[in-house]
Design a protein around this motif. Structure first.
Motif, mmCIF file in Angstrom:
data_model
loop_
_atom_site.group_PDB
_atom_site.id
_atom_site.type_symbol
_atom_site.label_atom_id
_atom_site.label_comp_id
_atom_site.label_asym_id
_atom_site.label_seq_id
_atom_site.Cartn_x
_atom_site.Cartn_y
_atom_site.Cartn_z
ATOM 1 N N GLN A 17 67.128 14.220 52.067
ATOM 2 C CA GLN A 17 68.116 15.542 52.018
ATOM 3 C C GLN A 17 67.606 15.909 54.237
ATOM 4 O OE1 GLN A 17 66.975 19.272 50.664
ATOM 5 N NE2 GLN A 17 68.892 19.472 49.382
ATOM 6 N N GLY A 18 66.001 16.008 54.223
ATOM 7 C CA GLY A 18 65.389 16.015 55.677
ATOM 8 C C GLY A 18 66.174 15.176 56.548
ATOM 9 N N ASP A 19 66.616 14.274 56.451
ATOM 10 C CA ASP A 19 67.633 12.577 57.326
ATOM 11 C C ASP A 19 68.938 13.591 57.762
ATOM 12 O OD1 ASP A 19 65.134 11.601 57.178
ATOM 13 O OD2 ASP A 19 65.757 9.898 56.230
ATOM 14 N N SER A 20 70.015 14.169 56.636
ATOM 15 C CA SER A 20 70.704 14.537 56.906
ATOM 16 C C SER A 20 71.114 15.852 57.796
ATOM 17 C CB SER A 20 71.112 14.941 55.068
ATOM 18 O OG SER A 20 71.605 13.899 54.364
ATOM 19 N N LEU A 21 70.160 16.353 57.525
ATOM 20 C CA LEU A 21 69.889 18.170 57.925
ATOM 21 C C LEU A 21 69.996 17.554 59.330
ATOM 22 C CD1 LEU A 21 67.953 20.345 55.223
ATOM 23 C CD2 LEU A 21 70.936 20.601 56.025
ATOM 24 N N MET A 22 68.686 17.396 59.717
ATOM 25 C CA MET A 22 68.408 16.439 60.644
ATOM 26 C C MET A 22 69.489 15.882 61.609
ATOM 27 S SD MET A 22 66.104 13.510 62.447
ATOM 28 C CE MET A 22 67.532 12.227 61.495
ATOM 29 N N SER A 23 70.189 15.036 60.726
ATOM 30 C CA SER A 23 71.494 14.844 61.376
ATOM 31 C C SER A 23 72.484 15.307 61.676
ATOM 32 C CB SER A 23 72.454 13.785 60.317
ATOM 33 O OG SER A 23 70.997 12.225 60.441
ATOM 34 N N ALA A 24 73.021 16.305 60.965
ATOM 35 C CA ALA A 24 73.554 18.094 60.870
ATOM 36 C C ALA A 24 73.124 18.513 62.020
ATOM 37 C CB ALA A 24 73.677 18.291 59.823
ATOM 38 N N GLN A 25 71.568 19.045 62.483
ATOM 39 C CA GLN A 25 71.441 19.874 63.228
ATOM 40 C C GLN A 25 71.340 19.142 65.206
ATOM 41 O OE1 GLN A 25 68.252 22.138 62.629
ATOM 42 N NE2 GLN A 25 67.720 21.818 65.162
ATOM 43 N N LEU A 26 71.574 17.723 64.528
ATOM 44 C CA LEU A 26 71.591 16.950 66.514
ATOM 45 C C LEU A 26 72.996 17.013 66.356
ATOM 46 C CD1 LEU A 26 68.765 14.653 65.646
ATOM 47 C CD2 LEU A 26 68.915 16.335 66.878
ATOM 48 N N ALA A 27 73.968 16.754 65.520
ATOM 49 C CA ALA A 27 75.879 16.004 66.169
ATOM 50 C C ALA A 27 76.079 17.278 66.757
ATOM 51 C CB ALA A 27 76.240 16.242 64.281
ATOM 52 N N ALA A 28 74.792 18.700 66.234
ATOM 53 C CA ALA A 28 75.744 20.121 66.250
ATOM 54 C C ALA A 28 74.947 20.499 67.799
ATOM 55 C CB ALA A 28 75.935 21.219 65.327
ATOM 56 N N GLN A 29 74.209 19.650 68.936
ATOM 57 C CA GLN A 29 74.050 20.148 69.841
ATOM 58 C C GLN A 29 74.361 18.873 71.050
ATOM 59 O OE1 GLN A 29 69.643 19.527 69.086
ATOM 60 N NE2 GLN A 29 69.489 20.869 67.864
ATOM 61 N N ASP A 30 73.874 19.476 72.043
ATOM 62 C CA ASP A 30 74.412 19.084 73.373
ATOM 63 C C ASP A 30 73.477 17.544 74.233
ATOM 64 O OD1 ASP A 30 75.431 17.325 75.587
ATOM 65 O OD2 ASP A 30 76.212 19.203 76.925
ATOM 66 N N LEU A 31 73.305 16.655 73.510
ATOM 67 C CA LEU A 31 71.947 15.810 73.954
ATOM 68 C C LEU A 31 72.520 15.339 75.062
ATOM 69 C CD1 LEU A 31 71.046 14.305 70.728
ATOM 70 C CD2 LEU A 31 70.016 16.848 71.580
ATOM 71 N N SER A 32 73.916 15.235 76.317
ATOM 72 C CA SER A 32 74.061 14.297 77.331
ATOM 73 C C SER A 32 73.518 14.187 78.008
ATOM 74 C CB SER A 32 75.171 14.840 77.133
ATOM 75 O OG SER A 32 75.448 16.159 77.920
ATOM 76 N N GLU A 33 72.827 15.976 78.344
ATOM 77 C CA GLU A 33 72.090 15.565 79.252
ATOM 78 C C GLU A 33 70.782 14.571 78.962
ATOM 79 O OE1 GLU A 33 73.166 16.511 82.529
ATOM 80 O OE2 GLU A 33 74.853 16.390 81.479
ATOM 81 N N MET A 34 69.675 15.170 77.916
ATOM 82 C CA MET A 34 68.487 13.882 77.581
ATOM 83 C C MET A 34 68.132 12.307 78.280
ATOM 84 S SD MET A 34 67.630 15.700 74.698
ATOM 85 C CE MET A 34 67.529 17.957 74.390
#
Length: 230
Positions: free
Chosen positions: A63-80
């Motif tokens: 469940q923690g993995d799924s929550l993490m994946s959802a949170q990361l998907a909602a963020q813009d990480l393109s500049e990292m």
């Protein structure tokens, strides 16, 4: 009792169990308390979690993995940069945990020889979820080495985090940065060896490793259509 959807029942049982875990661990006592509080038929509960509290702990981790994946998907990480994405993802995964004691109890459970393989599989799953979330597209042996390396980093960071009393867990994040730096240095050395004299000596084994491929969806299974080669 009206029959709730399967996923809803799982979530209810997990939420109820999490309140007992700090006191009773991921134990049969916790499992029975969660079942009673949710007014779920024990037969149904065991159908969802055949090993009782152990499978509850597994579901809590996933469940923690799924929550993490959802949170990361909602963020813009393109500049990292890649290392920044990995560091950020690990931090997100740890900060999702509502109570360190619940994670500590899970670590204790999966440290037991009987459940150690399950624990290792969960850590690998978290590493895979992180690499997938940040857009890893490797399809060769690197698919495995990336996840194996990150599994070690994540596992060590969790253990450090569990004993960290620094403000805002700053000591943990510094520890994580050092581990990621170690990995990056290793990758640089590996690239130098591959492109240097030793790489020529190891050309045979390296070519063999180059034929290793990442897992792909199962084919030729009932109900699936395999497109003819064109």
């Amino acid at each position: 009792m009206s029959q709730a959807p399967r996923d809803d029942l799982k979530t209810r049982l997990l939420d109820a169990a999490a309140l007992h875990v700090p006191f009773d661990g991921w134990s049969e006592t916790t499992f029975e308390a969660a079942v009673a509080e949710c007014d779920v038929d024990p037969v149904v509960a065991h159908a969802l979690f055949p090993r009782g509290a152990v499978d509850l702990a597994v579901a809590f981790h996933k469940q923690g993995d799924s929550l993490m994946s959802a949170q990361l998907a909602a963020q813009d990480l393109s500049e990292m940069k890649i290392r920044e994405k990995i560091t950020h993802a690990v931090r997100v995964r740890l900060e999702i945990c509502p109570d360190r004691e619940v994670v500590r109890r899970g670590s204790t459970l999966f440290a037991l020889p009987k459940y150690a393989p399950t624990g290792a599989e969960l850590i690998w799953g978290t590493a895979d979820a992180i690499w997938t979330a940040i857009g890893d597209t490797s399809e060769d042996v690197n698919w495995y080495t990336k996840r194996a390396t990150l599994s070690g980093v994540y596992g060590a960071t969790v253990l450090y985090w569990l004993g960290d009393d620094s403000e805002g867990h700053e000591a943990t994040w510094a520890f994580l940065d050092r581990r990621i730096e170690n990995v990056m240095q290793f990758e640089k050395v590996k690239a130098q060896m591959r492109n240097g004299p030793l790489g020529k000596l190891m050309s045979g084994p390296l070519q063999a490793m180059g034929r290793i491929r990442a897992p792909s969806p199962m084919r030729d299974m009932p109900g699936q259509w395999r497109r003819p080669n064109t």
